[in-house]
Motif scaffolding. Structure first.
Motif, PDB file in Angstrom:
ATOM      1  N   LEU A 259      -7.356  -1.148   2.391  1.00  0.00           N
ATOM      2  CA  LEU A 259      -8.311  -0.090   2.724  1.00  0.00           C
ATOM      3  C   LEU A 259      -7.594   1.254   2.658  1.00  0.00           C
ATOM      4  N   VAL A 260      -8.203   2.192   1.948  1.00  0.00           N
ATOM      5  CA  VAL A 260      -7.582   3.504   1.795  1.00  0.00           C
ATOM      6  C   VAL A 260      -8.666   4.570   1.766  1.00  0.00           C
ATOM      7  N   GLN A 261      -8.332   5.767   2.175  1.00  0.00           N
ATOM      8  CA  GLN A 261      -9.282   6.873   2.150  1.00  0.00           C
ATOM      9  C   GLN A 261      -9.388   7.448   0.736  1.00  0.00           C
ATOM     10  N   ALA A 262     -10.529   8.023   0.446  1.00  0.00           N
ATOM     11  CA  ALA A 262     -10.728   8.671  -0.844  1.00  0.00           C
ATOM     12  C   ALA A 262      -9.655   9.732  -1.065  1.00  0.00           C
ATOM     13  N   GLY A 263      -9.170   9.778  -2.305  1.00  0.00           N
ATOM     14  CA  GLY A 263      -8.133  10.739  -2.653  1.00  0.00           C
ATOM     15  C   GLY A 263      -6.721  10.201  -2.533  1.00  0.00           C
ATOM     16  N   LYS A 264      -6.576   9.076  -1.854  1.00  0.00           N
ATOM     17  CA  LYS A 264      -5.264   8.474  -1.675  1.00  0.00           C
ATOM     18  C   LYS A 264      -4.920   7.548  -2.839  1.00  0.00           C
ATOM     19  N   SER A 265      -3.767   6.883  -2.713  1.00  0.00           N
ATOM     20  CA  SER A 265      -3.260   6.036  -3.793  1.00  0.00           C
ATOM     21  C   SER A 265      -2.970   4.625  -3.308  1.00  0.00           C
ATOM     22  N   LEU A 266      -3.018   3.695  -4.239  1.00  0.00           N
ATOM     23  CA  LEU A 266      -2.595   2.314  -4.016  1.00  0.00           C
ATOM     24  C   LEU A 266      -1.911   1.813  -5.279  1.00  0.00           C
ATOM     25  N   ARG A 267      -1.020   0.845  -5.101  1.00  0.00           N
ATOM     26  CA  ARG A 267      -0.363   0.227  -6.246  1.00  0.00           C
ATOM     27  C   ARG A 267      -0.542  -1.281  -6.162  1.00  0.00           C
ATOM     28  N   LEU A 268      -1.146  -1.841  -7.185  1.00  0.00           N
ATOM     29  CA  LEU A 268      -1.324  -3.284  -7.271  1.00  0.00           C
ATOM     30  C   LEU A 268      -0.211  -3.892  -8.114  1.00  0.00           C
ATOM     31  N   SER A 269       0.183  -5.104  -7.739  1.00  0.00           N
ATOM     32  CA  SER A 269       1.178  -5.850  -8.494  1.00  0.00           C
ATOM     33  C   SER A 269       0.637  -7.237  -8.806  1.00  0.00           C
ATOM     34  N   CYS A 270       1.097  -7.789  -9.916  1.00  0.00           N
ATOM     35  CA  CYS A 270       0.694  -9.140 -10.309  1.00  0.00           C
ATOM     36  C   CYS A 270       1.875  -9.787 -11.008  1.00  0.00           C
ATOM     37  N   ALA A 271       2.402 -10.851 -10.400  1.00  0.00           N
ATOM     38  CA  ALA A 271       3.565 -11.532 -10.944  1.00  0.00           C
ATOM     39  C   ALA A 271       3.156 -12.894 -11.493  1.00  0.00           C
ATOM     40  N   ALA A 272       3.585 -13.167 -12.721  1.00  0.00           N
ATOM     41  CA  ALA A 272       3.278 -14.439 -13.375  1.00  0.00           C
ATOM     42  C   ALA A 272       4.495 -15.356 -13.320  1.00  0.00           C
ATOM     43  N   SER A 273       4.227 -16.635 -13.085  1.00  0.00           N
ATOM     44  CA  SER A 273       5.310 -17.615 -13.063  1.00  0.00           C
ATOM     45  C   SER A 273       4.797 -18.948 -13.596  1.00  0.00           C
TER      46      SER A 273
END
Length: 120
Positions: A11-25
């Motif tokens: 959950l984040v406020q408008a205007g802010k940032s997030l970083r998603l990660s996806c690791a394959a194995s």
């Protein structure tokens, strides 16, 4: 068998940032395209960003200039940096990977999804 593990939603406020990660194995010989999709409530799943093995990228018009997709081939990981988030970015984000197995079979796999909620 190949698995994807996603992380970084929240959950984040408008205007802010997030970083998603996806690791394959798993049984991976090589990875072709790595993609991020999203699905908002009541809407169809849509492609957000894609990156080829050579590093070429493609973005949905709605996220151009705000989101950046990147990958670390040594770690078989793809990232989605999301800046200037808007409430309309709220969705479950899914990682998708197009790969070849050790037997040269081409296949794709989906992550379990990670929820991104942007409050106004």
């Amino acid at each position: 068998q190949v698995q994807l593990v996603e992380s970084g939603g929240g959950l984040v406020q408008a205007g802010k940032s997030l970083r998603l990660s996806c690791a394959a194995s798993g049984n991976i010989f090589s990875i072709n395209a790595m993609n991020w999709y999203r699905q908002a409530p009541g809407k169809q799943r849509e492609l957000v960003a894609a990156i080829t093995s050579g590093g070429s990228t493609n973005y949905a018009d709605s996220v151009k200039g705000r989101f950046t997709i990147s990958r670390d081939n040594d770690k078989n990981t793809v990232y989605l940096q999301m800046n200037s988030l808007k409430p309309e970015d709220t969705a479950v984000y899914y990682c998708n990977v197009d790969y070849r197995t050790a037997w040269m079979t081409r296949a794709e796999v989906w992550g379990q999804g990670t929820l991104v909620t942007v409050s106004s």
